[in-house]
Scaffold this motif. Structure first.
Motif, PDB file in Angstrom:
ATOM      1  N   ALA A   2       0.739  22.603  -1.012  1.00  0.00           N
ATOM      2  CA  ALA A   2      -0.601  22.696  -0.420  1.00  0.00           C
ATOM      3  C   ALA A   2      -0.807  21.693   0.712  1.00  0.00           C
ATOM      4  CB  ALA A   2      -1.662  22.481  -1.491  1.00  0.00           C
ATOM      5  N   GLY A   3       0.126  20.736   0.864  1.00  0.00           N
ATOM      6  CA  GLY A   3      -0.004  19.775   1.954  1.00  0.00           C
ATOM      7  C   GLY A   3      -0.198  18.346   1.497  1.00  0.00           C
ATOM      8  N   ARG A   4       0.466  17.964   0.405  1.00  0.00           N
ATOM      9  CA  ARG A   4       0.380  16.577  -0.038  1.00  0.00           C
ATOM     10  C   ARG A   4       1.245  15.693   0.860  1.00  0.00           C
ATOM     11  NH1 ARG A   4       2.686  14.619  -5.721  1.00  0.00           N
ATOM     12  NH2 ARG A   4       4.507  14.093  -4.444  1.00  0.00           N
ATOM     13  N   VAL A   5       0.698  14.556   1.236  1.00  0.00           N
ATOM     14  CA  VAL A   5       1.415  13.612   2.089  1.00  0.00           C
ATOM     15  C   VAL A   5       1.628  12.311   1.330  1.00  0.00           C
ATOM     16  CG1 VAL A   5       1.271  12.181   4.161  1.00  0.00           C
ATOM     17  CG2 VAL A   5       0.527  14.566   4.239  1.00  0.00           C
ATOM     18  N   GLY A  21     -11.002  16.595   9.184  1.00  0.00           N
ATOM     19  CA  GLY A  21     -11.114  16.702   7.729  1.00  0.00           C
ATOM     20  C   GLY A  21      -9.921  16.068   7.033  1.00  0.00           C
ATOM     21  N   ASN A  22      -8.736  16.322   7.568  1.00  0.00           N
ATOM     22  CA  ASN A  22      -7.527  15.733   6.991  1.00  0.00           C
ATOM     23  C   ASN A  22      -7.494  14.221   7.192  1.00  0.00           C
ATOM     24  OD1 ASN A  22      -6.586  18.176   6.089  1.00  0.00           O
ATOM     25  ND2 ASN A  22      -5.083  18.460   7.715  1.00  0.00           N
ATOM     26  N   LEU A  23      -7.939  13.773   8.373  1.00  0.00           N
ATOM     27  CA  LEU A  23      -7.970  12.343   8.656  1.00  0.00           C
ATOM     28  C   LEU A  23      -8.914  11.613   7.709  1.00  0.00           C
ATOM     29  CD1 LEU A  23      -7.247   9.873  10.369  1.00  0.00           C
ATOM     30  CD2 LEU A  23      -9.025  10.553  12.000  1.00  0.00           C
ATOM     31  N   LYS A  24     -10.070  12.207   7.454  1.00  0.00           N
ATOM     32  CA  LYS A  24     -11.041  11.578   6.547  1.00  0.00           C
ATOM     33  C   LYS A  24     -10.467  11.466   5.137  1.00  0.00           C
ATOM     34  CE  LYS A  24     -15.891  11.681   5.189  1.00  0.00           C
ATOM     35  NZ  LYS A  24     -15.644  11.352   3.765  1.00  0.00           N
ATOM     36  N   ALA A  25      -9.782  12.510   4.667  1.00  0.00           N
ATOM     37  CA  ALA A  25      -9.174  12.471   3.335  1.00  0.00           C
ATOM     38  C   ALA A  25      -8.125  11.369   3.253  1.00  0.00           C
ATOM     39  CB  ALA A  25      -8.556  13.830   3.012  1.00  0.00           C
ATOM     40  N   PHE A  26      -7.339  11.226   4.317  1.00  0.00           N
ATOM     41  CA  PHE A  26      -6.311  10.192   4.366  1.00  0.00           C
ATOM     42  C   PHE A  26      -6.929   8.800   4.328  1.00  0.00           C
ATOM     43  CE2 PHE A  26      -3.912   7.309   7.251  1.00  0.00           C
ATOM     44  CZ  PHE A  26      -2.789   7.108   6.458  1.00  0.00           C
ATOM     45  N   LEU A  27      -7.940   8.558   5.163  1.00  0.00           N
ATOM     46  CA  LEU A  27      -8.573   7.245   5.237  1.00  0.00           C
ATOM     47  C   LEU A  27      -9.305   6.894   3.944  1.00  0.00           C
ATOM     48  CD1 LEU A  27      -9.974   7.290   8.898  1.00  0.00           C
ATOM     49  CD2 LEU A  27      -7.930   6.122   8.045  1.00  0.00           C
ATOM     50  N   ASP A  28      -9.953   7.876   3.330  1.00  0.00           N
ATOM     51  CA  ASP A  28     -10.627   7.643   2.049  1.00  0.00           C
ATOM     52  C   ASP A  28      -9.625   7.179   0.998  1.00  0.00           C
ATOM     53  OD1 ASP A  28     -13.197   8.250   2.863  1.00  0.00           O
ATOM     54  OD2 ASP A  28     -13.067  10.364   2.299  1.00  0.00           O
ATOM     55  N   THR A  29      -8.452   7.821   0.979  1.00  0.00           N
ATOM     56  CA  THR A  29      -7.420   7.462   0.005  1.00  0.00           C
ATOM     57  C   THR A  29      -6.882   6.060   0.270  1.00  0.00           C
ATOM     58  OG1 THR A  29      -6.773   9.784  -0.235  1.00  0.00           O
ATOM     59  CG2 THR A  29      -5.189   8.133  -0.974  1.00  0.00           C
ATOM     60  N   VAL A  30      -6.626   5.747   1.528  1.00  0.00           N
ATOM     61  CA  VAL A  30      -6.127   4.412   1.883  1.00  0.00           C
ATOM     62  C   VAL A  30      -7.152   3.344   1.508  1.00  0.00           C
ATOM     63  CG1 VAL A  30      -5.415   2.894   3.780  1.00  0.00           C
ATOM     64  CG2 VAL A  30      -4.670   5.282   3.743  1.00  0.00           C
ATOM     65  N   ASN A  31      -8.429   3.639   1.700  1.00  0.00           N
ATOM     66  CA  ASN A  31      -9.487   2.695   1.322  1.00  0.00           C
ATOM     67  C   ASN A  31      -9.471   2.422  -0.174  1.00  0.00           C
ATOM     68  OD1 ASN A  31     -11.089   1.384   3.207  1.00  0.00           O
ATOM     69  ND2 ASN A  31     -12.336   3.181   3.627  1.00  0.00           N
ATOM     70  N   VAL A  74       0.865  -1.178   0.000  1.00  0.00           N
ATOM     71  CA  VAL A  74       0.000   0.000   0.000  1.00  0.00           C
ATOM     72  C   VAL A  74       0.904   1.231   0.000  1.00  0.00           C
ATOM     73  CG1 VAL A  74      -1.776   1.309   1.216  1.00  0.00           C
ATOM     74  CG2 VAL A  74      -1.818  -1.194   1.255  1.00  0.00           C
ATOM     75  N   ARG A  75       0.810   1.983  -1.066  1.00  0.00           N
ATOM     76  CA  ARG A  75       1.642   3.181  -1.210  1.00  0.00           C
ATOM     77  C   ARG A  75       0.878   4.205  -2.025  1.00  0.00           C
ATOM     78  NH1 ARG A  75       7.966   3.183  -3.063  1.00  0.00           N
ATOM     79  NH2 ARG A  75       8.386   5.387  -2.639  1.00  0.00           N
ATOM     80  N   GLY A  76       0.911   5.448  -1.601  1.00  0.00           N
ATOM     81  CA  GLY A  76       0.183   6.470  -2.333  1.00  0.00           C
ATOM     82  C   GLY A  76       0.428   7.858  -1.785  1.00  0.00           C
ATOM     83  N   ALA A  77      -0.432   8.776  -2.159  1.00  0.00           N
ATOM     84  CA  ALA A  77      -0.307  10.164  -1.720  1.00  0.00           C
ATOM     85  C   ALA A  77      -1.691  10.783  -1.611  1.00  0.00           C
ATOM     86  CB  ALA A  77       0.551  10.960  -2.696  1.00  0.00           C
ATOM     87  N   VAL A  78      -1.819  11.741  -0.720  1.00  0.00           N
ATOM     88  CA  VAL A  78      -3.087  12.454  -0.556  1.00  0.00           C
ATOM     89  C   VAL A  78      -2.778  13.920  -0.275  1.00  0.00           C
ATOM     90  CG1 VAL A  78      -3.142  11.844   1.910  1.00  0.00           C
ATOM     91  CG2 VAL A  78      -5.239  12.598   0.783  1.00  0.00           C
ATOM     92  N   THR A  79      -3.530  14.800  -0.913  1.00  0.00           N
ATOM     93  CA  THR A  79      -3.410  16.223  -0.626  1.00  0.00           C
ATOM     94  C   THR A  79      -4.436  16.558   0.446  1.00  0.00           C
ATOM     95  OG1 THR A  79      -2.694  16.739  -2.879  1.00  0.00           O
ATOM     96  CG2 THR A  79      -3.536  18.560  -1.562  1.00  0.00           C
ATOM     97  N   LEU A  80      -3.966  16.867   1.630  1.00  0.00           N
ATOM     98  CA  LEU A  80      -4.857  17.132   2.758  1.00  0.00           C
ATOM     99  C   LEU A  80      -5.615  18.443   2.531  1.00  0.00           C
ATOM    100  CD1 LEU A  80      -2.477  16.150   5.700  1.00  0.00           C
ATOM    101  CD2 LEU A  80      -4.202  14.745   4.554  1.00  0.00           C
ATOM    102  N   PRO A  81      -6.932  18.438   2.699  1.00  0.00           N
ATOM    103  CA  PRO A  81      -7.745  19.639   2.425  1.00  0.00           C
ATOM    104  C   PRO A  81      -7.370  20.847   3.271  1.00  0.00           C
ATOM    105  CG  PRO A  81      -9.013  17.991   3.628  1.00  0.00           C
ATOM    106  CD  PRO A  81      -7.763  17.318   3.175  1.00  0.00           C
ATOM    107  N   ASN A  82      -6.824  20.600   4.458  1.00  0.00           N
ATOM    108  CA  ASN A  82      -6.468  21.712   5.344  1.00  0.00           C
ATOM    109  C   ASN A  82      -4.955  21.905   5.487  1.00  0.00           C
ATOM    110  OD1 ASN A  82      -9.243  22.354   6.132  1.00  0.00           O
ATOM    111  ND2 ASN A  82      -9.201  20.348   7.095  1.00  0.00           N
ATOM    112  N   GLY A  83      -4.197  21.247   4.609  1.00  0.00           N
ATOM    113  CA  GLY A  83      -2.749  21.417   4.625  1.00  0.00           C
ATOM    114  C   GLY A  83      -2.092  20.788   5.839  1.00  0.00           C
ATOM    115  N   LEU A  84      -0.803  21.106   6.000  1.00  0.00           N
ATOM    116  CA  LEU A  84      -0.032  20.557   7.110  1.00  0.00           C
ATOM    117  C   LEU A  84       0.393  21.611   8.125  1.00  0.00           C
ATOM    118  CD1 LEU A  84       2.277  18.010   5.257  1.00  0.00           C
ATOM    119  CD2 LEU A  84       0.555  17.470   6.981  1.00  0.00           C
TER     120      LEU A  84
END
Length: 235
Positions: free
Chosen positions: A158-161, A187-197, A59-69
């Protein structure tokens, strides 16, 4: 026996590290438990039901967090020709090719993320042993090997992880700063979990997301009730 400081013990008194909290409560309590004089980072650790030694379970990827870092990200771009001007215009902090590689070979690593165009990856490969262990090696799967350098730079700023499951099947990712407050962290946690899913590998069997905890830089880790995560993601 190592002993925790008074402030950490006080933070422990306000929560139970053995209990499993709902998502919102875990985040709220974690923020409340922060005590450092600086603005602590908030992080998540997610245990997945995968075995990374098999390629079809990576599992490897990236997500741009809506509220940045909440921090300034210094970006280095490896490219040539007109792409260098494009990278600079997008806000890249360091741009180059052979000169940048030579600088890194000498020990310079004053950046937080790297982007490379495909045509210079053979060159960047010369410093793979330096960049790889530090999580700085550009990778096509996370969007950091691309000819669209402007988009990649903008996302990082912008806060891509970028994230990658470790040998134990755990993903670690930052979610922002304590000063963000619960709403932005959630909000950032939800974006991360959605991407991992979305990245669930076909080879993964059984329960995919097995356990999770949130913590601040200096604070205790708080476990999350995984039965509540599905409801959280459906909101």
């Amino acid at each position: 026996m190592p002993r925790h400081g008074k402030k950490f013990r006080k933070a422990l008194d306000a929560c139970d590290v053995q209990e499993k909290y709902g998502v919102e409560e875990a985040v709220s309590k974690s923020l409340d438990a922060s005590f450092a004089k600086f603005d602590e980072s908030v992080d998540v650790a997610l245990k997945l039901g995968v075995d990374p030694k098999y390629s079809d379970q990576m599992v490897r990827g990236a997500v741009t967090l809506p509220n940045g870092l909440g921090k300034t990200v210094r970006v280095a771009v490896f490219c040539k020709g007109e792409k260098q001007a494009e990278a600079k215009a997008a806000g890249a902090d360091y741009v180059g090719a052979e000169d940048l590689v030579a600088k890194i070979k000498e020990g310079w690593l004053d950046f937080d993320a790297a982007v490379a165009t495909p045509d210079v990856m053979a060159l960047v490969g010369q410093i793979g042993r330096v960049l790889g262990p530090r999580g700085l090696m550009p990778n096509a799967k996370t969007g950091s090997v691309t000819f669209d350098v402007a988009k990649a730079v903008n996302e990082l700023k912008a806060g891509r992880v970028d994230f990658k499951v470790d040998k134990a099947g755990v993903l670690h990712a930052p979610l922002g700063k304590v000063s963000f407050g619960p709403e932005k962290i959630l909000g950032n946690l939800k974006a991360f979990l959605d991407t991992v899913n979305r990245l669930k590998p076909s080879g993964a069997k059984g329960t995919y997301m097995q356990s999770m905890a949130v913590s601040t830089t200096m604070g205790p880790g708080l476990k999350i009730d995984m039965n509540q995560v599905k409801k959280f993601l459906e909101r």
